[in-house]
Write a protein that holds these residues in place. Sequence first.
Motif, PDB file in Angstrom:
ATOM      1  N   UNK A  99       0.822  -1.213   0.000  1.00 53.62           N
ATOM      2  CA  UNK A  99       0.000   0.000   0.000  1.00 53.62           C
ATOM      3  C   UNK A  99       0.853   1.259   0.000  1.00 53.62           C
ATOM      4  N   UNK A 100       2.086   1.163   0.521  1.00 62.23           N
ATOM      5  CA  UNK A 100       2.950   2.337   0.597  1.00 62.23           C
ATOM      6  C   UNK A 100       3.787   2.534  -0.665  1.00 62.23           C
ATOM      7  N   UNK A 101       3.712   1.603  -1.604  1.00 68.18           N
ATOM      8  CA  UNK A 101       4.490   1.727  -2.841  1.00 68.18           C
ATOM      9  C   UNK A 101       3.839   2.764  -3.758  1.00 68.18           C
ATOM     10  N   UNK A 157      15.196 -13.077  -8.942  1.00 67.75           N
ATOM     11  CA  UNK A 157      14.150 -14.013  -9.375  1.00 67.75           C
ATOM     12  C   UNK A 157      12.769 -13.577  -8.908  1.00 67.75           C
ATOM     13  N   UNK A 158      12.668 -13.173  -7.647  1.00 67.85           N
ATOM     14  CA  UNK A 158      11.364 -12.762  -7.137  1.00 67.85           C
ATOM     15  C   UNK A 158      10.880 -11.490  -7.812  1.00 67.85           C
ATOM     16  N   UNK A 159      11.781 -10.535  -8.002  1.00 63.47           N
ATOM     17  CA  UNK A 159      11.380  -9.294  -8.680  1.00 63.47           C
ATOM     18  C   UNK A 159      10.871  -9.605 -10.076  1.00 63.47           C
ATOM     19  N   UNK A 160      11.546 -10.548 -10.749  1.00 61.41           N
ATOM     20  CA  UNK A 160      11.091 -10.938 -12.076  1.00 61.41           C
ATOM     21  C   UNK A 160       9.708 -11.555 -12.032  1.00 61.41           C
ATOM     22  N   UNK A 161       9.455 -12.349 -10.960  1.00 61.99           N
ATOM     23  CA  UNK A 161       8.151 -13.002 -10.837  1.00 61.99           C
ATOM     24  C   UNK A 161       7.048 -11.999 -10.547  1.00 61.99           C
ATOM     25  N   UNK A 162       7.359 -10.969  -9.754  1.00 56.56           N
ATOM     26  CA  UNK A 162       6.328 -10.020  -9.343  1.00 56.56           C
ATOM     27  C   UNK A 162       6.177  -8.828 -10.285  1.00 56.56           C
ATOM     28  N   UNK A 163       7.168  -8.611 -11.136  1.00 56.91           N
ATOM     29  CA  UNK A 163       7.164  -7.398 -11.963  1.00 56.91           C
ATOM     30  C   UNK A 163       5.987  -7.327 -12.928  1.00 56.91           C
ATOM     31  N   UNK A 164       5.431  -8.490 -13.281  1.00 55.41           N
ATOM     32  CA  UNK A 164       4.263  -8.465 -14.180  1.00 55.41           C
ATOM     33  C   UNK A 164       3.098  -7.727 -13.550  1.00 55.41           C
ATOM     34  N   UNK A 165       3.089  -7.686 -12.216  1.00 57.59           N
ATOM     35  CA  UNK A 165       2.026  -6.986 -11.486  1.00 57.59           C
ATOM     36  C   UNK A 165       2.614  -5.866 -10.633  1.00 57.59           C
ATOM     37  N   UNK A 166       3.696  -5.285 -11.119  1.00 59.54           N
ATOM     38  CA  UNK A 166       4.353  -4.200 -10.409  1.00 59.54           C
ATOM     39  C   UNK A 166       3.852  -2.832 -10.820  1.00 59.54           C
ATOM     40  N   UNK A 167       4.666  -1.806 -10.641  1.00 58.07           N
ATOM     41  CA  UNK A 167       4.260  -0.428 -10.966  1.00 58.07           C
ATOM     42  C   UNK A 167       3.805  -0.242 -12.412  1.00 58.07           C
ATOM     43  N   UNK A 168       4.486  -0.920 -13.338  1.00 58.79           N
ATOM     44  CA  UNK A 168       4.084  -0.777 -14.743  1.00 58.79           C
ATOM     45  C   UNK A 168       2.655  -1.245 -14.978  1.00 58.79           C
ATOM     46  N   UNK A 169       2.286  -2.366 -14.361  1.00 63.79           N
ATOM     47  CA  UNK A 169       0.916  -2.897 -14.473  1.00 63.79           C
ATOM     48  C   UNK A 169      -0.081  -1.908 -13.892  1.00 63.79           C
ATOM     49  N   UNK A 170       0.251  -1.358 -12.721  1.00 63.59           N
ATOM     50  CA  UNK A 170      -0.642  -0.381 -12.076  1.00 63.59           C
ATOM     51  C   UNK A 170      -0.815   0.853 -12.970  1.00 63.59           C
ATOM     52  N   UNK A 171       0.289   1.354 -13.498  1.00 61.80           N
ATOM     53  CA  UNK A 171       0.227   2.553 -14.339  1.00 61.80           C
ATOM     54  C   UNK A 171      -0.606   2.335 -15.596  1.00 61.80           C
ATOM     55  N   UNK A 172      -0.525   1.138 -16.162  1.00 64.01           N
ATOM     56  CA  UNK A 172      -1.329   0.843 -17.357  1.00 64.01           C
ATOM     57  C   UNK A 172      -2.816   0.835 -17.028  1.00 64.01           C
ATOM     58  N   UNK A 175      -6.609   4.404  -8.850  1.00 60.53           N
ATOM     59  CA  UNK A 175      -5.311   3.931  -8.365  1.00 60.53           C
ATOM     60  C   UNK A 175      -5.445   2.834  -7.314  1.00 60.53           C
ATOM     61  N   UNK A 176      -6.308   3.019  -6.328  1.00 66.41           N
ATOM     62  CA  UNK A 176      -6.430   2.019  -5.271  1.00 66.41           C
ATOM     63  C   UNK A 176      -6.936   0.678  -5.806  1.00 66.41           C
ATOM     64  N   UNK A 177      -7.873   0.732  -6.756  1.00 69.98           N
ATOM     65  CA  UNK A 177      -8.367  -0.503  -7.354  1.00 69.98           C
ATOM     66  C   UNK A 177      -7.268  -1.175  -8.180  1.00 69.98           C
ATOM     67  N   UNK A 178      -6.485  -0.362  -8.895  1.00 70.96           N
ATOM     68  CA  UNK A 178      -5.389  -0.901  -9.697  1.00 70.96           C
ATOM     69  C   UNK A 178      -4.359  -1.586  -8.802  1.00 70.96           C
ATOM     70  N   UNK A 179      -4.071  -0.982  -7.660  1.00 70.42           N
ATOM     71  CA  UNK A 179      -3.106  -1.591  -6.734  1.00 70.42           C
ATOM     72  C   UNK A 179      -3.674  -2.860  -6.102  1.00 70.42           C
ATOM     73  N   UNK A 180      -4.977  -2.877  -5.874  1.00 71.54           N
ATOM     74  CA  UNK A 180      -5.607  -4.085  -5.329  1.00 71.54           C
ATOM     75  C   UNK A 180      -5.495  -5.230  -6.330  1.00 71.54           C
TER      76      UNK A 180
END
Length: 229
Positions: free
Chosen positions: A4-6, A70-85, A93-98
């Motif tokens: 939530x703080x990201x 490895x973990x960053x690679x696994x999570x990056x699909x749902x990271x900041x780029x995903x939220x921004x899209x 924003x809150x729904x996108x982060x959820x």
Amino acid sequence: MAWAAVDPADEASWLRYIAQAEELCQTARTKSADTAFRYLERFRDAELKALGVTAEPLAVGAPGLSVPGELEGALSSYGPGYVNRLVANGVPLEEAKRLAMSGQIGDATGYVLRSGRKVVADGINRDRRCIGWRRVCSGAACSFCAMLASRGAIYKTEATARGSRGASLSVHGKGTAKGGEVHRACQCHMEPVYSHRSRPTPQERHYDAVWREAGGDPIQFRRLIEGRA
């Protein structure tokens, strides 16, 4: 640091989040491997004892530490780029982060469970007493997993019964043996089989009955599994 703080616009906040997630997940991966080894050891002892066999201790290789990043690679699909899209397409924003958090949980689950699966797969492959494996699903399996479980025991090969090397079980990639496939967030595990007289489990009989009711049609099978038929 909580997700939530990201701030999706602040890469530093994402990297701090990943650093903490890696620490938590590495601890969980170790527990996953340890639990899998204890399960494999006790299950094997019980099964072989029931067959009247006194077997030598089973040596299982450690799954090893995760590869850096490895973990960053696994999570990056749902990271900041995903939220921004999502936000760019009108999602609050809150729904996108959820939604991103939901995706991350699925990928983190696979990341953590993989170490335990590697222990079991290695045990199955190394154990000359083990002639195959079966898929055991969670209580809420998807139709893909249920279909694979309905097939029952998967034997290494007929050659295994003659003592020669059979097919090996992998946990991911193109080398995955038939019936051992897993998807992201999958909670199935592989159970060793030690006898050709092994009977279908209640779960296998249930899924096989549903498969037959569906007439072998994967789409109808999915509807029945999901309660939509």
